[in-house]
Scaffold this motif. Structure first.
Motif, PDB file in Angstrom:
ATOM      1  N   SER A  92      -8.374   0.291   3.118  1.00  0.00           N
ATOM      2  CA  SER A  92      -8.497  -0.972   2.679  1.00  0.00           C
ATOM      3  C   SER A  92      -7.657  -2.036   2.994  1.00  0.00           C
ATOM      4  O   SER A  92      -7.537  -3.194   3.119  1.00  0.00           O
ATOM      5  CB  SER A  92      -9.021  -1.219   1.090  1.00  0.00           C
ATOM      6  N   GLY A  93      -6.580  -1.597   3.627  1.00  0.00           N
ATOM      7  CA  GLY A  93      -5.363  -2.209   4.105  1.00  0.00           C
ATOM      8  C   GLY A  93      -4.500  -2.840   3.036  1.00  0.00           C
ATOM      9  O   GLY A  93      -3.627  -3.682   3.205  1.00  0.00           O
ATOM     10  N   LEU A  94      -4.664  -2.105   1.720  1.00  0.00           N
ATOM     11  CA  LEU A  94      -3.863  -2.780   0.645  1.00  0.00           C
ATOM     12  C   LEU A  94      -2.287  -2.277   0.895  1.00  0.00           C
ATOM     13  O   LEU A  94      -2.139  -0.952   1.009  1.00  0.00           O
ATOM     14  CB  LEU A  94      -4.504  -2.153  -0.524  1.00  0.00           C
ATOM     15  N   SER A  95      -1.584  -3.079   0.654  1.00  0.00           N
ATOM     16  CA  SER A  95       0.094  -2.902   0.940  1.00  0.00           C
ATOM     17  C   SER A  95       0.464  -2.030  -0.325  1.00  0.00           C
ATOM     18  O   SER A  95      -0.024  -1.892  -1.302  1.00  0.00           O
ATOM     19  CB  SER A  95       0.804  -4.239   0.806  1.00  0.00           C
ATOM     20  N   LEU A  96       1.704  -1.322   0.121  1.00  0.00           N
ATOM     21  CA  LEU A  96       2.218  -0.260  -0.857  1.00  0.00           C
ATOM     22  C   LEU A  96       2.581  -0.848  -1.940  1.00  0.00           C
ATOM     23  O   LEU A  96       2.389  -0.167  -3.103  1.00  0.00           O
ATOM     24  CB  LEU A  96       3.233   0.533  -0.038  1.00  0.00           C
ATOM     25  N   ASP A  97       3.263  -2.038  -1.975  1.00  0.00           N
ATOM     26  CA  ASP A  97       3.730  -2.527  -3.228  1.00  0.00           C
ATOM     27  C   ASP A  97       2.478  -2.890  -4.162  1.00  0.00           C
ATOM     28  O   ASP A  97       2.622  -2.655  -5.539  1.00  0.00           O
ATOM     29  CB  ASP A  97       4.541  -3.845  -2.984  1.00  0.00           C
ATOM     30  N   LYS A  98       1.643  -3.506  -3.652  1.00  0.00           N
ATOM     31  CA  LYS A  98       0.353  -3.861  -4.718  1.00  0.00           C
ATOM     32  C   LYS A  98      -0.360  -2.402  -5.198  1.00  0.00           C
ATOM     33  O   LYS A  98      -0.730  -2.273  -6.193  1.00  0.00           O
ATOM     34  CB  LYS A  98      -0.766  -4.615  -3.673  1.00  0.00           C
ATOM     35  N   ARG A  99      -0.172  -1.401  -4.255  1.00  0.00           N
ATOM     36  CA  ARG A  99      -0.792  -0.084  -4.831  1.00  0.00           C
ATOM     37  C   ARG A  99      -0.115   0.379  -5.794  1.00  0.00           C
ATOM     38  O   ARG A  99      -0.501   0.767  -6.717  1.00  0.00           O
ATOM     39  CB  ARG A  99      -0.676   0.865  -3.840  1.00  0.00           C
ATOM     40  N   LEU A 100       1.221   0.317  -5.900  1.00  0.00           N
ATOM     41  CA  LEU A 100       2.284   1.139  -6.771  1.00  0.00           C
ATOM     42  C   LEU A 100       1.990   0.016  -8.214  1.00  0.00           C
ATOM     43  O   LEU A 100       1.999   0.698  -9.111  1.00  0.00           O
ATOM     44  CB  LEU A 100       3.495   0.929  -6.463  1.00  0.00           C
ATOM     45  N   ASP A 101       2.081  -0.983  -7.771  1.00  0.00           N
ATOM     46  CA  ASP A 101       2.031  -2.047  -9.003  1.00  0.00           C
ATOM     47  C   ASP A 101       0.572  -1.859  -9.857  1.00  0.00           C
ATOM     48  O   ASP A 101       0.605  -1.884 -11.096  1.00  0.00           O
ATOM     49  CB  ASP A 101       1.983  -3.672  -8.494  1.00  0.00           C
ATOM     50  N   PHE A 102      -0.678  -1.717  -9.037  1.00  0.00           N
ATOM     51  CA  PHE A 102      -1.803  -1.405  -9.816  1.00  0.00           C
ATOM     52  C   PHE A 102      -1.708  -0.329 -10.521  1.00  0.00           C
ATOM     53  O   PHE A 102      -2.226  -0.324 -11.628  1.00  0.00           O
ATOM     54  CB  PHE A 102      -2.987  -1.647  -8.799  1.00  0.00           C
ATOM     55  N   PHE A 103      -1.403   0.622  -9.754  1.00  0.00           N
ATOM     56  CA  PHE A 103      -1.243   2.089 -10.391  1.00  0.00           C
ATOM     57  C   PHE A 103      -0.414   2.220 -11.616  1.00  0.00           C
ATOM     58  O   PHE A 103      -0.821   2.611 -12.680  1.00  0.00           O
ATOM     59  CB  PHE A 103      -0.623   3.084  -9.462  1.00  0.00           C
ATOM     60  N   GLU A 104       0.794   1.551 -11.629  1.00  0.00           N
ATOM     61  CA  GLU A 104       1.832   1.703 -12.797  1.00  0.00           C
ATOM     62  C   GLU A 104       1.101   0.788 -13.901  1.00  0.00           C
ATOM     63  O   GLU A 104       1.430   0.722 -14.968  1.00  0.00           O
ATOM     64  CB  GLU A 104       3.186   1.314 -12.333  1.00  0.00           C
ATOM     65  N   SER A 105       0.407  -0.242 -13.664  1.00  0.00           N
ATOM     66  CA  SER A 105      -0.119  -1.188 -14.597  1.00  0.00           C
ATOM     67  C   SER A 105      -1.101  -0.546 -15.209  1.00  0.00           C
ATOM     68  O   SER A 105      -1.525  -1.082 -16.333  1.00  0.00           O
ATOM     69  CB  SER A 105      -0.428  -2.474 -13.874  1.00  0.00           C
ATOM     70  N   ASN A 106      -1.770   0.266 -14.590  1.00  0.00           N
ATOM     71  CA  ASN A 106      -3.171   1.083 -15.331  1.00  0.00           C
ATOM     72  C   ASN A 106      -2.853   2.733 -15.125  1.00  0.00           C
ATOM     73  O   ASN A 106      -3.681   3.200 -15.105  1.00  0.00           O
ATOM     74  CB  ASN A 106      -4.431   0.770 -14.455  1.00  0.00           C
ATOM     75  N   TRP A 107      -1.741   2.769 -15.807  1.00  0.00           N
ATOM     76  CA  TRP A 107      -1.178   4.314 -15.735  1.00  0.00           C
ATOM     77  C   TRP A 107      -2.152   5.204 -16.793  1.00  0.00           C
ATOM     78  O   TRP A 107      -2.431   6.281 -16.465  1.00  0.00           O
ATOM     79  CB  TRP A 107       0.217   4.453 -16.376  1.00  0.00           C
ATOM     80  N   ALA A 108      -2.667   4.576 -17.879  1.00  0.00           N
ATOM     81  CA  ALA A 108      -3.569   5.355 -18.676  1.00  0.00           C
ATOM     82  C   ALA A 108      -4.778   5.583 -17.895  1.00  0.00           C
ATOM     83  O   ALA A 108      -5.288   7.017 -18.036  1.00  0.00           O
ATOM     84  CB  ALA A 108      -4.064   4.714 -19.877  1.00  0.00           C
ATOM     85  N   PHE A 109      -5.390   4.757 -17.252  1.00  0.00           N
ATOM     86  CA  PHE A 109      -6.713   5.299 -16.427  1.00  0.00           C
ATOM     87  C   PHE A 109      -6.520   6.354 -15.596  1.00  0.00           C
ATOM     88  O   PHE A 109      -7.215   7.203 -15.415  1.00  0.00           O
ATOM     89  CB  PHE A 109      -7.171   3.835 -15.837  1.00  0.00           C
ATOM     90  N   PHE A 110      -5.374   6.328 -14.769  1.00  0.00           N
ATOM     91  CA  PHE A 110      -4.913   7.167 -13.718  1.00  0.00           C
ATOM     92  C   PHE A 110      -4.511   8.359 -14.273  1.00  0.00           C
ATOM     93  O   PHE A 110      -5.096   9.628 -13.375  1.00  0.00           O
ATOM     94  CB  PHE A 110      -4.068   6.559 -12.546  1.00  0.00           C
ATOM     95  N   ALA A 111      -3.860   8.349 -15.316  1.00  0.00           N
ATOM     96  CA  ALA A 111      -3.691   9.619 -16.123  1.00  0.00           C
ATOM     97  C   ALA A 111      -4.989  10.321 -16.316  1.00  0.00           C
ATOM     98  O   ALA A 111      -4.982  11.751 -16.332  1.00  0.00           O
ATOM     99  CB  ALA A 111      -2.757   9.526 -17.316  1.00  0.00           C
ATOM    100  N   GLY A 112      -6.047   9.705 -16.967  1.00  0.00           N
ATOM    101  CA  GLY A 112      -7.363  10.373 -17.138  1.00  0.00           C
ATOM    102  C   GLY A 112      -8.095  10.908 -15.985  1.00  0.00           C
ATOM    103  O   GLY A 112      -8.655  11.792 -15.911  1.00  0.00           O
ATOM    104  N   PHE A 113      -7.913  10.133 -14.913  1.00  0.00           N
ATOM    105  CA  PHE A 113      -8.516  10.581 -13.764  1.00  0.00           C
ATOM    106  C   PHE A 113      -8.080  11.516 -13.175  1.00  0.00           C
ATOM    107  O   PHE A 113      -8.789  12.446 -12.558  1.00  0.00           O
ATOM    108  CB  PHE A 113      -8.635   9.245 -12.548  1.00  0.00           C
TER     109      PHE A 113
END
Length: 338
Positions: A231-252
């Motif tokens: 999708s061309g999403l930049s690295l800083d946006k990926r990390l920000d989205f991931f760390e902001s939604n840590w509970a969802f990704f821990a479950g995934f």
């Protein structure tokens, strides 16, 4: 004490939201029926997924099965551990036992050196290429990556893309160089994070629990990284989205880790190599941004807050990169002038 009550109430609300998001992430990862649907829609995806299962499931795990349940028992029968019953000469009996042990160890090492290690390397390289193809075919089938990624990007940059002048936009070569640099930094960051995951396993008492949580985040990031790359999403946006939604990704990431957590390293690799494409496809079909926002809206816009998951790995990486010699730009321009 008056301020303690509202604080505890807010803490419980965040804990409940984190639990709900964790369960949503777990549920999204377990939507493996999507894999069958996507494979039926794309012949190329079905072929790649079948090849991955054939190499890692049938050949690699099958080889481990043959080693454990056919080769090892045969070696133990031919080269036994103990002395046969009734053998009464200890001086003479110790020598064959040591020789048998040496021969068993030598034959096992030979099998690993000539079969398992080359097969592991071959499987790792080929599977890495196939995972990329599987993610690409999966995203083509889902036709969801565009709206999801646009929504994610619009949250982070509401108006800069509209107001940017042609001078602000990087050239095609600049975009390529930025993409290569981000990809290289991402690989190094995840390598250091994997080192962090490995070291937490040695922490007394809580090491296994920490290891499980960190592995869950790592595999979740790997699964979604393919989608974000295309999708061309930049690295800083990926990390920000991931760390902001840590509970969802821990479950995934939890089902990924549960499938391998109690096996030996070689078996864990084989099992994960079979299951990983399925989780990549479920990530491709998952609209994580929409799922998270829906539940946050139900909870009155409650935010969990950003959790710096990659903080230690990022700091260590930046520290190491700062030690590398970098030539000042002034000296470079002087050399060009000469």
């Amino acid at each position: 004490m008056e301020n303690f009550g509202p604080l505890m109430k807010r803490y419980r609300a965040k804990l409940k939201l984190a639990s709900v998001l964790w369960l949503e992430g777990f549920r999204e990862a377990c939507c493996l029926h999507r894999v069958a649907i996507y494979c039926l829609r794309s012949k190329q995806l079905m072929i790649r997924t079948g090849q991955c299962f054939l190499l890692n499931g049938f050949i690699f795990l099958g080889s481990i099965f043959i080693l454990r349940y056919l080769i090892l028992p045969t070696l133990e029968r031919i080269l036994p551990f103990g002395v046969p019953n009734g053998y009464q000469e200890p001086c003479l009996s110790e020598m064959p036992i040591r020789l048998y042990a040496f021969l068993r160890l030598g034959l096992l090492q030979l099998i690993y050196a000539l079969w398992f290690y080359p097969l592991y390397i071959f499987s790792f390289i080929l599977s890495t290429i196939w995972y990329n193809d599987i993610a690409q075919f999966g995203l083509t089938v889902t036709e969801k990556s565009g709206p999801t990624n646009l929504a994610l990007t619009s949250q982070k940059e509401p108006s800069t893309s509209q107001n940017a002048t042609p001078v602000d936009k990087p050239t095609d070569l600049g975009r390529v160089m930025i993409g290569i640099a981000e990809q290289g930094y991402s690989v190094l960051l995840l390598t250091f994070f994997f080192l962090e995951v490995y070291l937490t396993g040695f922490v007394p008492y809580i090491g296994k629990a920490l290891n499980f949580v960190l592995l869950s985040w790592m595999y979740a990031y790997y699964c979604f990284e393919y989608k974000w790359n295309f999708s061309g999403l930049s690295l800083d946006k990926r990390l920000d989205f991931f760390e902001s939604n840590w509970a969802f990704f821990a479950g995934f990431g939890s089902p990924c880790v549960l499938a391998i957590f109690f096996f030996s390293p070689l078996v864990s690799y084989g099992v994960m190599a079979v299951l990983f494409p399925m989780f990549v496809l479920t990530a491709a079909g998952s609209d994580a941004d929409s799922v998270v926002n829906t539940h946050k809206t139900k909870w009155g816009g409650e935010e969990l807050g950003k959790l710096p998951i990659f903080y230690a790995a990022d700091k260590l990486l930046m520290r190491i990169l700062s030690l590398l010699p970098v030539e000042p730009q002034g000296q470079t321009s002087d050399k060009k002038a000469l």
